[in-house]
Write an enzyme that holds these catalytic residues in place. Structure first.
Site, PDB file in Angstrom:
ATOM      1  N   GLU A 275       0.853  -1.188   0.000  1.00  0.00           N
ATOM      2  CA  GLU A 275       0.000   0.000   0.000  1.00  0.00           C
ATOM      3  C   GLU A 275       0.885   1.233   0.000  1.00  0.00           C
ATOM      4  O   GLU A 275       1.894   1.286   0.694  1.00  0.00           O
ATOM      5  CB  GLU A 275      -0.913   0.032   1.228  1.00  0.00           C
TER       6      GLU A 275
ATOM      7  N   HIS B 183      -4.386   6.509   0.068  1.00  0.00           N
ATOM      8  CA  HIS B 183      -3.674   5.238   0.138  1.00  0.00           C
ATOM      9  C   HIS B 183      -4.229   4.312  -0.932  1.00  0.00           C
ATOM     10  O   HIS B 183      -5.286   4.555  -1.507  1.00  0.00           O
ATOM     11  CB  HIS B 183      -3.744   4.615   1.535  1.00  0.00           C
TER      12      HIS B 183
ATOM     13  N   HIS C 150      -5.172   0.311  -2.351  1.00  0.00           N
ATOM     14  CA  HIS C 150      -5.592  -1.045  -1.994  1.00  0.00           C
ATOM     15  C   HIS C 150      -5.094  -1.961  -3.117  1.00  0.00           C
ATOM     16  O   HIS C 150      -5.778  -2.129  -4.123  1.00  0.00           O
ATOM     17  CB  HIS C 150      -7.103  -1.141  -1.855  1.00  0.00           C
TER      18      HIS C 150
ATOM     19  N   ASP D 222      -9.949   0.950   7.813  1.00  0.00           N
ATOM     20  CA  ASP D 222     -10.096   2.356   7.392  1.00  0.00           C
ATOM     21  C   ASP D 222     -11.214   3.022   8.183  1.00  0.00           C
ATOM     22  O   ASP D 222     -11.082   4.161   8.634  1.00  0.00           O
ATOM     23  CB  ASP D 222     -10.401   2.452   5.892  1.00  0.00           C
TER      24      ASP D 222
END
Length: 163
Positions: free
Chosen positions: A22, A82, A84, A95
């Site tokens: 990530e 960010h 995934h 999250d």
């Protein structure tokens, strides 16, 4: 959330470079009329989480520096991004657990050398879930169309909490 196309391209390059880990970073900008956010700068951050294949963490020192630099420039930290890897561009249970109110979260789905999707989310504290917010890329996009999907321009409420 409005973001310059060049900043979105920078985030996407970061996500592709970090794959299969990530990536993460900080979005600084301003609040605009109606409560939306306009990103003015992107600060890529090192993912220091001990399990970077499925989680991210930003050094506290990097967060502090970003907040100080934003204030110095008359801006504010408006959100974080960010990726995934091999997952959907929707918030995970982690999250949701770690989310801050009034903060935008740009999540990118990355798989096999391509950004498949990018979506922006805002925590709805009362409902205990995320609300998708329109993501608008300002200006022309530099990467070929085959490497991205168009910006998300609808808003929807997730059913309950993410797993």
């Amino acid at each position: 959330m409005e973001i310059p196309a060049r900043a979105l391209d920078e985030i996407e390059r970061h996500a592709l470079k970090a794959f299969p880990r990530e990536c993460c970073g900080i979005l600084t900008g301003r609040t605009v009329a109606g409560g939306g956010r306009r990103v003015k700068a992107v600060t890529p951050a090192e993912n220091v989480h001990p399990s970077p294949l499925g989680h991210y963490a930003i050094r506290p020192e990097s967060l502090l520096t970003a907040h100080q630099e934003a204030r110095r420039r008359g801006l504010e930290v408006v959100g974080y991004y960010h990726s995934h890897p091999c997952g959907a561009a929707r918030p995970s249970g982690v999250d949701l657990r770690d989310a801050w109110p009034d903060t935008r979260y740009l999540i990118l789905s990355v798989d096999g050398g391509a950004v498949l999707e990018r979506r922006c989310w805002l925590l709805d504290e009362a409902a205990g879930c995320f609300v998708e917010e329109p993501l608008v890329a300002a200006g022309p996009l530099d990467l070929p169309d085959s490497r991205r999907r168009p910006p998300v321009v609808r808003a929807s409420l997730l059913e309950g909490r993410a797993p």
